[in-house]
Design a protein around this motif. Structure first.
Motif, PDB file in Angstrom:
ATOM      1  N   GLN A  91     -22.158   7.336  -3.083  1.00 28.71           N
ATOM      2  CA  GLN A  91     -21.234   7.685  -4.273  1.00 28.71           C
ATOM      3  C   GLN A  91     -19.723   8.137  -3.649  1.00 28.71           C
ATOM      4  O   GLN A  91     -18.959   7.447  -4.218  1.00 28.71           O
ATOM      5  CB  GLN A  91     -21.869   8.841  -5.032  1.00 28.71           C
ATOM      6  N   ALA A  92     -19.889   8.711  -2.795  1.00 25.70           N
ATOM      7  CA  ALA A  92     -18.508   9.503  -2.364  1.00 25.70           C
ATOM      8  C   ALA A  92     -17.792   8.279  -1.355  1.00 25.70           C
ATOM      9  O   ALA A  92     -16.417   8.350  -1.349  1.00 25.70           O
ATOM     10  CB  ALA A  92     -18.887  10.473  -1.414  1.00 25.70           C
ATOM     11  N   ALA A  93     -18.317   7.399  -0.807  1.00 23.83           N
ATOM     12  CA  ALA A  93     -17.588   6.336   0.062  1.00 23.83           C
ATOM     13  C   ALA A  93     -16.561   5.505  -0.707  1.00 23.83           C
ATOM     14  O   ALA A  93     -15.384   5.615  -0.385  1.00 23.83           O
ATOM     15  CB  ALA A  93     -18.617   5.599   0.722  1.00 23.83           C
ATOM     16  N   PRO A  94     -16.830   4.872  -1.701  1.00 21.40           N
ATOM     17  CA  PRO A  94     -15.766   4.185  -2.729  1.00 21.40           C
ATOM     18  C   PRO A  94     -14.921   5.066  -2.977  1.00 21.40           C
ATOM     19  O   PRO A  94     -13.579   4.667  -3.075  1.00 21.40           O
ATOM     20  CB  PRO A  94     -16.532   3.534  -3.719  1.00 21.40           C
ATOM     21  N   ARG A  95     -15.256   6.251  -3.286  1.00 23.78           N
ATOM     22  CA  ARG A  95     -14.180   7.090  -3.928  1.00 23.78           C
ATOM     23  C   ARG A  95     -12.874   7.489  -2.684  1.00 23.78           C
ATOM     24  O   ARG A  95     -11.968   7.599  -2.994  1.00 23.78           O
ATOM     25  CB  ARG A  95     -14.647   8.292  -4.520  1.00 23.78           C
ATOM     26  N   TYR A  96     -13.558   7.802  -1.599  1.00 25.39           N
ATOM     27  CA  TYR A  96     -12.904   7.897  -0.404  1.00 25.39           C
ATOM     28  C   TYR A  96     -11.941   6.939  -0.029  1.00 25.39           C
ATOM     29  O   TYR A  96     -10.650   7.404   0.330  1.00 25.39           O
ATOM     30  CB  TYR A  96     -13.649   8.490   0.709  1.00 25.39           C
ATOM     31  N   VAL A  97     -12.360   5.746  -0.200  1.00 24.92           N
ATOM     32  CA  VAL A  97     -11.627   4.483   0.315  1.00 24.92           C
ATOM     33  C   VAL A  97     -10.639   4.188  -0.697  1.00 24.92           C
ATOM     34  O   VAL A  97      -9.256   4.073  -0.277  1.00 24.92           O
ATOM     35  CB  VAL A  97     -12.595   3.150   0.298  1.00 24.92           C
ATOM     36  N   LYS A  98     -10.970   4.471  -1.981  1.00 21.90           N
ATOM     37  CA  LYS A  98      -9.893   4.576  -3.052  1.00 21.90           C
ATOM     38  C   LYS A  98      -8.535   5.756  -2.737  1.00 21.90           C
ATOM     39  O   LYS A  98      -7.503   5.223  -2.832  1.00 21.90           O
ATOM     40  CB  LYS A  98     -10.166   4.595  -4.364  1.00 21.90           C
ATOM     41  N   ALA A  99      -9.214   6.688  -2.473  1.00 22.95           N
ATOM     42  CA  ALA A  99      -8.196   7.822  -2.125  1.00 22.95           C
ATOM     43  C   ALA A  99      -7.258   7.382  -0.949  1.00 22.95           C
ATOM     44  O   ALA A  99      -5.897   7.703  -1.341  1.00 22.95           O
ATOM     45  CB  ALA A  99      -8.893   9.094  -2.136  1.00 22.95           C
ATOM     46  N   LEU A 100      -7.846   6.910  -0.053  1.00 24.02           N
ATOM     47  CA  LEU A 100      -6.900   6.567   1.149  1.00 24.02           C
ATOM     48  C   LEU A 100      -6.030   5.482   0.955  1.00 24.02           C
ATOM     49  O   LEU A 100      -5.017   5.356   1.326  1.00 24.02           O
ATOM     50  CB  LEU A 100      -8.060   6.171   2.329  1.00 24.02           C
ATOM     51  N   LYS A 101      -6.355   4.419   0.012  1.00 24.07           N
ATOM     52  CA  LYS A 101      -5.630   3.396  -0.392  1.00 24.07           C
ATOM     53  C   LYS A 101      -4.538   3.894  -1.054  1.00 24.07           C
ATOM     54  O   LYS A 101      -3.450   3.493  -1.022  1.00 24.07           O
ATOM     55  CB  LYS A 101      -6.234   2.367  -1.109  1.00 24.07           C
ATOM     56  N   ARG A 102      -4.752   4.810  -2.047  1.00 21.73           N
ATOM     57  CA  ARG A 102      -3.996   5.449  -3.080  1.00 21.73           C
ATOM     58  C   ARG A 102      -2.748   6.245  -2.220  1.00 21.73           C
ATOM     59  O   ARG A 102      -1.481   6.076  -2.390  1.00 21.73           O
ATOM     60  CB  ARG A 102      -4.599   6.145  -4.082  1.00 21.73           C
ATOM     61  N   GLU A 103      -3.194   6.881  -1.011  1.00 17.96           N
ATOM     62  CA  GLU A 103      -2.401   7.608  -0.365  1.00 17.96           C
ATOM     63  C   GLU A 103      -1.554   6.830   0.557  1.00 17.96           C
ATOM     64  O   GLU A 103      -0.373   7.154   0.606  1.00 17.96           O
ATOM     65  CB  GLU A 103      -3.348   8.519   0.497  1.00 17.96           C
ATOM     66  N   ARG A 104      -2.020   5.664   1.209  1.00 13.56           N
ATOM     67  CA  ARG A 104      -1.123   4.751   1.773  1.00 13.56           C
ATOM     68  C   ARG A 104      -0.040   4.144   0.893  1.00 13.56           C
ATOM     69  O   ARG A 104       1.156   4.022   1.213  1.00 13.56           O
ATOM     70  CB  ARG A 104      -2.049   3.839   2.326  1.00 13.56           C
ATOM     71  N   THR A 105      -0.446   3.773  -0.339  1.00 23.84           N
ATOM     72  CA  THR A 105       0.685   3.021  -1.209  1.00 23.84           C
ATOM     73  C   THR A 105       1.675   4.094  -1.580  1.00 23.84           C
ATOM     74  O   THR A 105       2.741   3.749  -1.579  1.00 23.84           O
ATOM     75  CB  THR A 105      -0.287   2.720  -2.545  1.00 23.84           C
ATOM     76  N   GLU A 106       1.209   5.544  -1.772  1.00 24.78           N
ATOM     77  CA  GLU A 106       2.161   6.360  -2.289  1.00 24.78           C
ATOM     78  C   GLU A 106       3.187   6.594  -0.969  1.00 24.78           C
ATOM     79  O   GLU A 106       4.396   6.818  -1.188  1.00 24.78           O
ATOM     80  CB  GLU A 106       1.394   7.688  -2.583  1.00 24.78           C
ATOM     81  N   ALA A 107       2.582   6.590   0.224  1.00 24.59           N
ATOM     82  CA  ALA A 107       3.359   6.833   1.384  1.00 24.59           C
ATOM     83  C   ALA A 107       4.369   5.546   1.752  1.00 24.59           C
ATOM     84  O   ALA A 107       5.609   5.978   2.102  1.00 24.59           O
ATOM     85  CB  ALA A 107       2.445   7.131   2.813  1.00 24.59           C
ATOM     86  N   ALA A 108       3.952   4.471   1.409  1.00 28.59           N
ATOM     87  CA  ALA A 108       4.802   3.411   1.589  1.00 28.59           C
ATOM     88  C   ALA A 108       5.934   3.435   0.392  1.00 28.59           C
ATOM     89  O   ALA A 108       7.116   3.137   0.640  1.00 28.59           O
ATOM     90  CB  ALA A 108       4.223   1.993   1.067  1.00 28.59           C
ATOM     91  N   LYS A 109       5.754   3.912  -0.867  1.00 29.72           N
ATOM     92  CA  LYS A 109       6.687   3.874  -1.839  1.00 29.72           C
ATOM     93  C   LYS A 109       7.847   5.058  -1.274  1.00 29.72           C
ATOM     94  O   LYS A 109       9.038   4.979  -1.732  1.00 29.72           O
ATOM     95  CB  LYS A 109       6.070   4.216  -3.082  1.00 29.72           C
ATOM     96  N   SER A 110       6.977   5.961  -0.807  1.00 28.39           N
ATOM     97  CA  SER A 110       7.875   7.217  -0.452  1.00 28.39           C
ATOM     98  C   SER A 110       9.035   6.630   0.658  1.00 28.39           C
ATOM     99  O   SER A 110      10.262   7.103   0.677  1.00 28.39           O
ATOM    100  CB  SER A 110       7.222   8.376  -0.104  1.00 28.39           C
ATOM    101  N   LYS A 111       8.529   6.133   1.650  1.00 24.19           N
ATOM    102  CA  LYS A 111       9.204   5.632   2.827  1.00 24.19           C
ATOM    103  C   LYS A 111      10.425   4.481   2.185  1.00 24.19           C
ATOM    104  O   LYS A 111      11.519   4.604   2.745  1.00 24.19           O
ATOM    105  CB  LYS A 111       8.422   4.867   3.839  1.00 24.19           C
ATOM    106  N   LYS A 112       9.947   3.800   1.063  1.00 23.31           N
ATOM    107  CA  LYS A 112      10.902   2.700   0.583  1.00 23.31           C
ATOM    108  C   LYS A 112      12.194   3.550  -0.166  1.00 23.31           C
ATOM    109  O   LYS A 112      13.177   3.203  -0.061  1.00 23.31           O
ATOM    110  CB  LYS A 112      10.594   1.796  -0.145  1.00 23.31           C
ATOM    111  N   SER A 113      11.858   4.425  -0.822  1.00 20.61           N
ATOM    112  CA  SER A 113      12.738   5.331  -1.688  1.00 20.61           C
ATOM    113  C   SER A 113      13.824   6.016  -0.762  1.00 20.61           C
ATOM    114  O   SER A 113      14.966   6.111  -1.044  1.00 20.61           O
ATOM    115  CB  SER A 113      12.294   6.287  -2.481  1.00 20.61           C
ATOM    116  N   ARG A 114      13.257   6.419   0.411  1.00 24.28           N
ATOM    117  CA  ARG A 114      14.040   7.112   1.447  1.00 24.28           C
ATOM    118  C   ARG A 114      14.989   6.040   2.175  1.00 24.28           C
ATOM    119  O   ARG A 114      16.098   6.422   2.541  1.00 24.28           O
ATOM    120  CB  ARG A 114      13.344   7.820   2.457  1.00 24.28           C
TER     121      ARG A 114
END
Length: 66
Positions: A41-64
């Motif tokens: 049950q936890a594995a898919p949630r963890y993968v989604k969280a990692l993807k969300r974190e990566r997307t947010e980091a990319a957005k933050s890098k672009k805005s800077r």
């Protein structure tokens, strides 16, 4: 008897469990199955969280960069 499969080669293995140890072994098997279910049950949630974190980091890098 406790039957299972060896991980490395998939061979079936059997282990004799003395009668006095059956409740303890059964409890361990039950706990292992419950843990496996939680991990599944936890594995898919963890993968989604990692993807969300990566997307947010990319957005933050672009805005800077702008």
């Amino acid at each position: 008897m406790l039957y299972g499969r060896a991980n490395a080669n998939g061979r079936r293995v059997a282990v004799y469990v003395p009668e006095e140890l059956v409740p303890e072994v059964q409890r361990g098997l039950d706990n292992g199955r419950a843990l496996q279910e939680l991990l599944q049950q936890a594995a898919p949630r963890y993968v989604k969280a990692l993807k969300r974190e990566r997307t947010e980091a990319a957005k933050s890098k672009k805005s800077r960069a702008v």
